[in-house]
Design a protein around this motif. Structure first.
Motif, PDB file in Angstrom:
ATOM      1  N   LEU A   6       0.878  -1.322   0.213  1.00  0.00           N
ATOM      2  CA  LEU A   6       0.201   0.031   0.050  1.00  0.00           C
ATOM      3  C   LEU A   6       0.770   0.986  -0.104  1.00  0.00           C
ATOM      4  O   LEU A   6       0.806   2.199  -0.772  1.00  0.00           O
ATOM      5  N   ASN A  10       1.114   4.273  -2.808  1.00  0.00           N
ATOM      6  CA  ASN A  10       0.671   6.064  -2.230  1.00  0.00           C
ATOM      7  C   ASN A  10       2.475   6.821  -2.873  1.00  0.00           C
ATOM      8  O   ASN A  10       2.083   7.461  -3.211  1.00  0.00           O
ATOM      9  N   ASP A  13       1.582   8.004  -6.252  1.00  0.00           N
ATOM     10  CA  ASP A  13       1.080   8.492  -7.383  1.00  0.00           C
ATOM     11  C   ASP A  13       1.495   9.627  -6.470  1.00  0.00           C
ATOM     12  O   ASP A  13       1.865  11.087  -7.044  1.00  0.00           O
ATOM     13  N   LYS A  14       2.103  10.172  -4.939  1.00  0.00           N
ATOM     14  CA  LYS A  14       2.758  11.447  -4.355  1.00  0.00           C
ATOM     15  C   LYS A  14       4.016  11.239  -5.454  1.00  0.00           C
ATOM     16  O   LYS A  14       4.197  12.370  -6.121  1.00  0.00           O
ATOM     17  N   MET A 168     -12.864   2.359  -5.753  1.00  0.00           N
ATOM     18  CA  MET A 168     -11.382   1.648  -5.001  1.00  0.00           C
ATOM     19  C   MET A 168     -11.242   0.173  -6.407  1.00  0.00           C
ATOM     20  O   MET A 168     -11.882  -0.265  -7.243  1.00  0.00           O
ATOM     21  N   TYR A 184      -7.549   0.545  -3.158  1.00  0.00           N
ATOM     22  CA  TYR A 184      -6.693   1.539  -3.916  1.00  0.00           C
ATOM     23  C   TYR A 184      -7.443   2.409  -4.161  1.00  0.00           C
ATOM     24  O   TYR A 184      -8.031   1.458  -5.388  1.00  0.00           O
ATOM     25  N   PRO A 185      -7.459   3.531  -4.066  1.00  0.00           N
ATOM     26  CA  PRO A 185      -8.447   4.564  -4.682  1.00  0.00           C
ATOM     27  C   PRO A 185      -8.078   4.631  -6.268  1.00  0.00           C
ATOM     28  O   PRO A 185      -7.124   5.412  -6.915  1.00  0.00           O
ATOM     29  N   ARG A 188      -5.943   7.483  -8.372  1.00  0.00           N
ATOM     30  CA  ARG A 188      -4.710   7.221  -8.010  1.00  0.00           C
ATOM     31  C   ARG A 188      -4.322   6.580  -8.734  1.00  0.00           C
ATOM     32  O   ARG A 188      -3.216   7.210  -9.141  1.00  0.00           O
ATOM     33  N   PHE A 254      -4.475  16.205 -10.295  1.00  0.00           N
ATOM     34  CA  PHE A 254      -4.229  16.363  -9.007  1.00  0.00           C
ATOM     35  C   PHE A 254      -5.254  16.599  -8.595  1.00  0.00           C
ATOM     36  O   PHE A 254      -5.474  16.397  -6.992  1.00  0.00           O
ATOM     37  N   PRO A 256      -9.177  15.387  -7.234  1.00  0.00           N
ATOM     38  CA  PRO A 256      -9.642  15.211  -7.230  1.00  0.00           C
ATOM     39  C   PRO A 256      -8.863  14.486  -5.663  1.00  0.00           C
ATOM     40  O   PRO A 256     -10.012  14.057  -4.954  1.00  0.00           O
ATOM     41  N   ILE A 257      -7.351  14.451  -5.607  1.00  0.00           N
ATOM     42  CA  ILE A 257      -6.783  13.970  -5.001  1.00  0.00           C
ATOM     43  C   ILE A 257      -6.437  15.324  -3.757  1.00  0.00           C
ATOM     44  O   ILE A 257      -6.967  15.112  -2.556  1.00  0.00           O
ATOM     45  N   VAL A 258      -6.378  16.059  -3.291  1.00  0.00           N
ATOM     46  CA  VAL A 258      -6.467  16.785  -3.029  1.00  0.00           C
ATOM     47  C   VAL A 258      -6.272  18.561  -3.317  1.00  0.00           C
ATOM     48  O   VAL A 258      -6.863  18.940  -3.971  1.00  0.00           O
TER      49      VAL A 258
END
Lengths: 342, 447
Positions: A6, A10, A13-14, A168, A184-185, A188, A254, A256-258
């Protein structure tokens, strides 16, 4: 194992966001030799292209109700979006996919913003020291974010992903683990694929087109290319615009993520610079590799097991890596010898 | 001896004259500078120190609108708002003590140093007699300390940390807004009814004074109803992407996520927690739940649909049915075209309470104003019967438990009031361990 996978997801995508911003920064530094501290603002403007598109598509016909009143006694407003009024169900679909639709706005707008920025301001600082370039571009970033704030306010503005891409993904089931253990979304993952696509497209453009070949030649030896009668400045201006487009698209996708706010560019800027330094100033593959590497490292450092041993490590891991790289290999992981080493 | 000029009568006369002579200047001096920024003209200046830039700028703008409305009402303009419902009738709509109310504004930028600098400028340059405002506990504690040193009254704005009226309490500072302890005390019984007493909670906490005190308060109150605290994780302020902090929650065995975040952090962490499917998850045979102990309307707007059904607490809500709330909502709505936020309400009330205390004290002298505010009981300002406790300068009143509206009827109808928790249930001793370590000290008139 689940937790590790996971955190890798993460980090990817970051890291995608870091890599896209760092790629643009490196393109600008590699072509024009400019350290552009306004690059985070370009990411933020891209995000606000999505906000603008959503607002445009949500424009409403306002009528005053004759029967209903607001709690403060004035007639209540009845609002109907024009888009659904004009296009029916297609209008509803457009509204739902506004983030993706806004790419159509972001590409030309970011190109214009990039070219205007380069021709109007940055070109006057080519021969100036890096410190002055940083000061002027940082000042420009502040001006841009204040303009955005005055138009859109200071609060984050949510941009939902389309319903079809909001769910998801069950990676656990895909990879042979128990179903539901690694979810996971979806968006992302879409962002990661999108970033990979953009990075691939930029590399192909530079590698397989004549334009890209000239630009690469210019990056290697600007004067010689100029002596061959090629107007390299124009091509570099286009590359500045292209870097702005890459940052803008990173911002659009980005949202929809932040939820975007006027300050989001600054949040990414410093980290992206660290990514560029770690990857190697001027190295496009270095920027991309370091983006993903640092994204994943940051995710691992946030695991409770790691934080129990090294409290606060999640907030400094990127800088620790940067210090180590600068000490041991000043040109960065994949940097060219001599660049920023003196 | 006849040549001796000193007689008993002469000595007494000389002594008396000398005494009067020596006393007179100090009397006049004390009269002229009894306290700092004594208003001498026909106006009195209040200082509104709100975030006009930075992450809470929208909240600050709403608060500033409320202050401007309060000034209008104090000067007898507009419809009078909550002055018409306020239990005290000392204010007559002719300013404060007959002086027209003027104001200056400062920008806290939600930074302690900037907030102190702007408050200092308003006190020293603009001769503000009272400072009020702010949307952050860090700022409130910093400005409260400055006002104590400078000798002016500080009427805190939106500050929820226990420390503001706990270890950092000051004699010149007053808080109308509720605090983290009260949130926990109000929320716990509602959470027990909604989710049962066998729950495992995971805290994500903003890493600064407000986050720490809220985490402590909520953990204590939920543990008191039988919940187990699985993990407390501190997150950096303004992290943006909280995914790396949310993924460990998935496999932690927790079935409740408590988000001790506010503002932009809350919007992002809640949105991302929903994106990661936490609300669709089944853990320990129960549906996973999320709790946001401190809500604000502007945050709810930012988080959009993600707030639906999520519990939290609030100081006030514009939809309350009482006469005072309706009067204020009408007045604010007609002036600005939107309902007031809780940040606006607490600001408005603080300005009115200060003006009322001055009027009742008959002077702007901070020490007299403090005496008028301490242990003052009032009603008609939207929160029901309220006590400004003298021991710590904290207001005690009912607390609202709210929930994200499932079916909002309009763009402002984002939160629904689930319960109005009576004041008895959220009251605590002034020396409660969560508030220990601070002393009010003595009043400072600044002269």
């Amino acid at each position: 194992m689940d937790a590790i996978l996971l955190q890798i997801l993460n980090g990817l995508d970051k890291g995608s966001a870091y890599a896209l911003i760092a790629l643009g920064l490196t393109l600008i530094f590699g072509t024009l030799g400019v350290v552009n501290f306004a690059h985070g603002a370009l990411f933020m403007i891209g995000a606000f292209c999505a906000v603008t598109m959503q607002k445009l598509l949500s424009l409403e016909k306002v009528a005053l109700s004759e029967t209903e009143k607001t709690p403060w006694g004035t007639p209540a407003e009845i609002r109907t979006p024009y888009i659904t009024d004009w296009f029916g169900d297609f209008g509803t679909v457009l509204l739902e996919y506004s983030v993706l639709v806004s790419i159509l706005l972001a590409v030309p707008l970011m190109m214009i913003v990039g070219v205007v920025m380069e021709r109007g301001l940055i070109k006057h600082f080519y021969k100036r020291p890096h410190a002055e370039q940083i000061l002027v571009t940082f000042g420009l970033a502040i001006v841009l974010q204040e303009i955005i704030k005055s138009w859109f306010g200071a609060n984050p503005i949510p941009q939902p992903a389309p319903d079809a891409l909001r769910g998801m993904m069950d990676f656990g089931a895909w990879m042979g683990f128990q179903a539901g253990t690694i979810v996971y979304p979806l968006w992302r993952f879409v962002y990661f694929l999108f970033a990979a696509g953009i990075i691939g497209a930029v590399f192909c453009f530079l590698q397989f087109t004549t334009f890209g070949m000239v630009v690469r030649a210019g990056m290697a030896d600007r004067e010689t290319v100029g002596l061959l009668g090629i107007d390299i400045d124009k091509r570099f201006t286009f590359m500045f615009g292209l870097a702005a487009v890459v940052a803008g698209l990173a911002g659009v996708m980005f949202t929809p993520i932040v939820s975007p706010d006027y300050h989001m560019g600054m949040d990414f800027l410093v980290l992206s610079f660290v990514v560029v330094v770690v990857g190697g100033m001027g190295s496009l593959p270095g920027a991309v590799a370091a983006g993903f590497l640092l994204g994943i490292l940051q995710s691992f450092a946030s695991m409770n097991e790691v934080k129990q041993i090294f409290p606060g490590i999640d907030q400094i891991i990127i800088y620790l890596v940067a210090i180590a790289v600068i000490l041991l290999r000043p040109r960065g992981l994949m940097g060219r010898k001599g660049v920023m080493e003196t | 001896m006849s040549g001796n000029r000193f007689t008993r009568r002469g000595l007494l006369k000389t002594g008396a004259t000398l005494g009067v002579g020596l006393a007179a200047p100090s009397f006049f001096v004390r009269g002229a500078h009894a306290y700092v920024n004594e208003p001498t003209g026909s106006t009195v200046t209040l200082g509104f120190n709100v975030p006009q830039t930075g992450p809470y700028a929208d909240e600050g703008a709403d608060q500033l609108r409320a202050y401007q409305l309060a000034v209008k009402h104090l000067n007898g303009e507009g419809d009078g708002g909550m002055l018409n419902t306020f239990s005290s009738k000392a204010l007559q709509g002719n300013g404060i003590l007959g002086k027209k109310v003027a104001y200056v504004t400062g920008d806290t930028q939600t930074k302690s140093d900037a907030a102190r600098a702007s408050a200092k400028a308003m006190i020293e340059k603009d001769r503000a007699v009272m400072i009020t405002g702010g949307s952050s506990s860090g700022v409130a504690v910093a400005v409260q300390g400055l006002c104590q040193e400078a000798g002016v009254i500080f009427m805190a704005g939106l500050t929820h940390s226990n420390d503001t009226t706990g270890k950092d309490r000051k004699k010149n500072g007053f808080r109308h807004f509720f605090n983290a302890y009260m949130s926990g005390a109000a929320l716990a019984p509602v959470l027990k009814d909604a989710y049962g007493s066998d729950r495992r909670a995971y805290h994500l906490t903003a890493d600064y004074t407000w986050g720490w005190t809220q985490e402590e308060s909520i953990a204590a109150s939920t543990e008191a109803i039988g919940w187990e605290t699985v993990q407390k994780v501190r997150t950096p302020l303004g992290a943006g992407d909280f995914s790396q902090y949310i993924t460990p929650v998935l496999n932690s065995g927790a079935d409740v996520l408590i988000l001790n975040h506010y503002g932009k952090d809350m919007v992002n962490s809640l949105t991302q927690a929903v994106q990661f499917g936490l609300r669709d998850k089944q853990v320990n045979g129960k549906t996973f739940e999320i709790v946001v102990p401190l809500y604000s309307e502007l945050m709810a707007q930012g988080a959009g649909e993600n707030v639906k059904g999520i519990y939290g607490s609030a100081n006030w809500d514009w939809k309350l049915p009482d006469e005072a709330t309706q009067a204020f909502t009408k007045s604010f709505g007609q002036e600005y075209g939107s309902p007031p936020s809780q940040a606006a309400q607490t600001g408005y009330v603080q300005a009115i309470l200060y003006a009322d205390a001055v009027e009742r004290a008959g002077t702007f002298n901070p020490c007299e104003v403090i005496a008028a505010l301490e242990d003052y009981e009032f009603d008609g300002l939207g929160n029901g019967p309220t006590l400004y406790r003298g021991a710590d300068h904290q207001c005690f009143k009912k607390v609202l438990v709210v929930k994200g509206a499932d079916n909002p009827t309009n763009q402002y109808d984002l939160l629904e009031v689930v319960s109005e928790v009576p004041v008895e249930d959220v009251t605590y001793a002034s020396d409660h361990p969560m508030f220990a370590g601070g002393e009010l000290g003595s009043c400072n008139p600044g002269a």
